[in-house]
Design a protein around this motif. Structure first.
Motif, PDB file in Angstrom:
ATOM      1  N   ASP A  94     -13.376  -2.361   3.035  1.00 39.48           N
ATOM      2  CA  ASP A  94     -12.172  -3.067   2.893  1.00 39.48           C
ATOM      3  C   ASP A  94     -11.895  -4.052   3.529  1.00 39.48           C
ATOM      4  N   LEU A  95     -11.942  -5.279   2.868  1.00 37.64           N
ATOM      5  CA  LEU A  95     -11.552  -6.423   3.588  1.00 37.64           C
ATOM      6  C   LEU A  95     -10.196  -7.164   2.917  1.00 37.64           C
ATOM      7  N   SER A  96      -9.286  -6.094   2.346  1.00 42.24           N
ATOM      8  CA  SER A  96      -8.144  -6.866   1.857  1.00 42.24           C
ATOM      9  C   SER A  96      -7.229  -7.251   2.958  1.00 42.24           C
ATOM     10  N   GLN A  97      -6.218  -8.050   2.368  1.00 47.56           N
ATOM     11  CA  GLN A  97      -5.013  -8.574   3.307  1.00 47.56           C
ATOM     12  C   GLN A  97      -5.632  -9.230   4.651  1.00 47.56           C
ATOM     13  N   GLY A 113     -27.566  -1.442  -3.033  1.00 49.69           N
ATOM     14  CA  GLY A 113     -27.833  -0.087  -3.809  1.00 49.69           C
ATOM     15  C   GLY A 113     -26.618   1.018  -3.564  1.00 49.69           C
ATOM     16  N   GLY A 114     -25.995   0.991  -2.341  1.00 46.83           N
ATOM     17  CA  GLY A 114     -25.424   2.105  -1.917  1.00 46.83           C
ATOM     18  C   GLY A 114     -23.752   1.694  -1.992  1.00 46.83           C
ATOM     19  N   LEU A 115     -22.987   0.473  -1.877  1.00 45.49           N
ATOM     20  CA  LEU A 115     -21.776   0.476  -1.851  1.00 45.49           C
ATOM     21  C   LEU A 115     -21.178   0.497  -3.211  1.00 45.49           C
ATOM     22  N   ARG A 116     -20.198   1.471  -2.954  1.00 43.62           N
ATOM     23  CA  ARG A 116     -19.344   1.932  -4.209  1.00 43.62           C
ATOM     24  C   ARG A 116     -17.984   1.268  -4.382  1.00 43.62           C
ATOM     25  N   LEU A 117     -17.388   0.761  -3.350  1.00 44.67           N
ATOM     26  CA  LEU A 117     -15.931  -0.175  -3.585  1.00 44.67           C
ATOM     27  C   LEU A 117     -16.000  -1.215  -2.575  1.00 44.67           C
ATOM     28  N   LEU A 118     -15.645  -2.399  -3.105  1.00 44.67           N
ATOM     29  CA  LEU A 118     -15.351  -3.579  -2.165  1.00 44.67           C
ATOM     30  C   LEU A 118     -14.000  -4.234  -2.730  1.00 44.67           C
ATOM     31  N   ASP A 119     -13.209  -4.048  -1.523  1.00 45.58           N
ATOM     32  CA  ASP A 119     -11.704  -4.573  -1.776  1.00 45.58           C
ATOM     33  C   ASP A 119     -11.546  -5.757  -1.078  1.00 45.58           C
ATOM     34  N   LEU A 120     -11.674  -7.212  -1.926  1.00 40.72           N
ATOM     35  CA  LEU A 120     -11.350  -8.356  -1.328  1.00 40.72           C
ATOM     36  C   LEU A 120      -9.879  -8.958  -2.017  1.00 40.72           C
ATOM     37  N   SER A 121      -9.081  -7.867  -2.415  1.00 39.43           N
ATOM     38  CA  SER A 121      -7.584  -8.360  -2.685  1.00 39.43           C
ATOM     39  C   SER A 121      -6.805  -8.808  -1.595  1.00 39.43           C
ATOM     40  N   HIS A 122      -5.824  -9.767  -1.950  1.00 36.99           N
ATOM     41  CA  HIS A 122      -4.712 -10.042  -0.875  1.00 36.99           C
ATOM     42  C   HIS A 122      -5.646 -11.284  -0.093  1.00 36.99           C
ATOM     43  N   ASN A 123      -6.432 -12.153  -0.298  1.00 38.10           N
ATOM     44  CA  ASN A 123      -7.061 -12.929   0.245  1.00 38.10           C
ATOM     45  C   ASN A 123      -6.494 -14.383  -0.236  1.00 38.10           C
ATOM     46  N   ALA A 138     -20.889  -2.046  -6.897  1.00 41.77           N
ATOM     47  CA  ALA A 138     -19.839  -1.436  -6.643  1.00 41.77           C
ATOM     48  C   ALA A 138     -18.566  -2.080  -7.374  1.00 41.77           C
ATOM     49  N   LYS A 139     -17.424  -1.410  -7.562  1.00 43.48           N
ATOM     50  CA  LYS A 139     -16.184  -1.548  -8.308  1.00 43.48           C
ATOM     51  C   LYS A 139     -15.591  -2.483  -7.024  1.00 43.48           C
ATOM     52  N   ILE A 140     -15.118  -3.784  -7.481  1.00 43.58           N
ATOM     53  CA  ILE A 140     -14.696  -4.935  -6.835  1.00 43.58           C
ATOM     54  C   ILE A 140     -13.216  -5.080  -7.298  1.00 43.58           C
ATOM     55  N   ARG A 141     -12.398  -5.207  -6.156  1.00 39.92           N
ATOM     56  CA  ARG A 141     -10.999  -5.546  -6.303  1.00 39.92           C
ATOM     57  C   ARG A 141     -10.775  -7.289  -6.007  1.00 39.92           C
ATOM     58  N   LEU A 142     -10.251  -7.764  -6.746  1.00 41.31           N
ATOM     59  CA  LEU A 142      -9.944  -9.262  -6.465  1.00 41.31           C
ATOM     60  C   LEU A 142      -8.659  -9.538  -6.837  1.00 41.31           C
ATOM     61  N   SER A 143      -7.722  -8.566  -6.951  1.00 40.46           N
ATOM     62  CA  SER A 143      -6.371  -9.141  -7.372  1.00 40.46           C
ATOM     63  C   SER A 143      -5.598  -9.954  -6.129  1.00 40.46           C
ATOM     64  N   HIS A 144      -4.649 -10.590  -6.534  1.00 43.25           N
ATOM     65  CA  HIS A 144      -3.717 -11.388  -5.744  1.00 43.25           C
ATOM     66  C   HIS A 144      -4.577 -12.274  -4.602  1.00 43.25           C
ATOM     67  N   ASN A 145      -5.384 -13.076  -5.381  1.00 39.36           N
ATOM     68  CA  ASN A 145      -6.164 -14.184  -4.762  1.00 39.36           C
ATOM     69  C   ASN A 145      -5.700 -15.369  -5.570  1.00 39.36           C
TER      70      ASN A 145
END
Length: 257
Positions: A94-97, A113-123, A138-145
């Protein structure tokens, strides 16, 4: 004196070797967790919580057996190359905000290979680093950029596995097509909009302009060449006309008619 001797022996402190080992073990655990973070251990799997800790960069002393790493709500501005390469067991990051603007091309090496979720939202990400994210499953979150919608972004998104719960919140902050500024990016792409067609059209127009310029130069040179030759021919003809004419004399040896 015997009983007193036994009592004094029993009241003596135990050997300090075990206490030292325990103390060293506790110190080792303490130093393995980044400062201002909490690292609860669940059956050998460590979750590192560094949320809202005022961090300006990613800690370097994160335990190698970390499975959950929360670095959200800090002041991190960049993700350098190899920042997580020793965290092969990491499942959620989680790297959000934060204030992330720059992501190194190998920032997430070792996590493919192992990462399942990467949160980069609000950057503050404007352009998607295709080399850094393209290899992740992994599933990637990019919202609010503040994304800039262009051909490179569209091509990068084709290779990413976006989180379906936040994909509709990805919007164009700026765009090569101004009519899509502020609008959801995925809706535009689903409607058949192609930011790459604009790129190709611009390239084609530039190529046509260049070709037209060369063609104009060639035609101009040919016209100049023809006119120059005509001018030279006219001058030569005038020169010939200016020469004095000499009458043709009769040959005295020729027989009379």
């Amino acid at each position: 004196m015997g009983p007193m001797g036994k009592q004094s022996l029993s009241s003596m402190p135990a050997p300090i070797g075990g206490s030292c080992l325990l103390l060293l073990f506790c110190l080792r655990l303490g130093t393995s967790c980044p400062q201002s973070c909490q690292c609860p251990d669940h059956d050998g799997a460590v979750a590192v919580h560094c949320s809202a800790s005022g961090l300006q960069e990613i800690p370097k002393d994160i335990p190698a057996n970390t499975v959950l790493l929360k670095l959200n709500a800090n002041k991190i501005a960049r993700v350098p190359n190899g920042a997580f390469q020793h965290l092969s067991q990491l499942r959620e990051l989680d790297l959000s905000q934060n204030a992330i603007e720059t992501i190194g091309p190998t920032a997430f090496s070792g996590l493919a290979g192992g990462l399942r979720l990467l949160d980069l939202s609000h950057n503050r990400i404007r352009r998607i680093p295709k080399d850094a994210l393209g290899k992740l499953s992994a599933k990637i979150r990019l919202s609010h950029n503040p994304l800039h919608c262009e051909c490179a972004l569209q091509e990068a998104l084709w290779e990413l596995k976006l989180d379906p719960d936040s994909v509709d919140e990805i919007a164009c902050h700026t765009s090569v097509q101004e009519e899509y500024v502020g609008k959801p990016l995925i809706q535009a792409l689903d409607a058949g909009v192609s930011f790459c067609s604009t790129h190709h059209k611009t390239t084609d127009v530039a190529m046509l302009v260049t070709m037209f310029g060369w063609f104009t130069m060639v035609i101009t040179y040919i016209v100049y060449y023809v006119r120059q030759n005509q001018e030279d021919a006219r001058r030569h003809l005038e020169y010939l006309k200016s020469l004095p004419s000499t009458p043709v004399s009769k040959d005295p040896l020729s027989p009379a008619p």
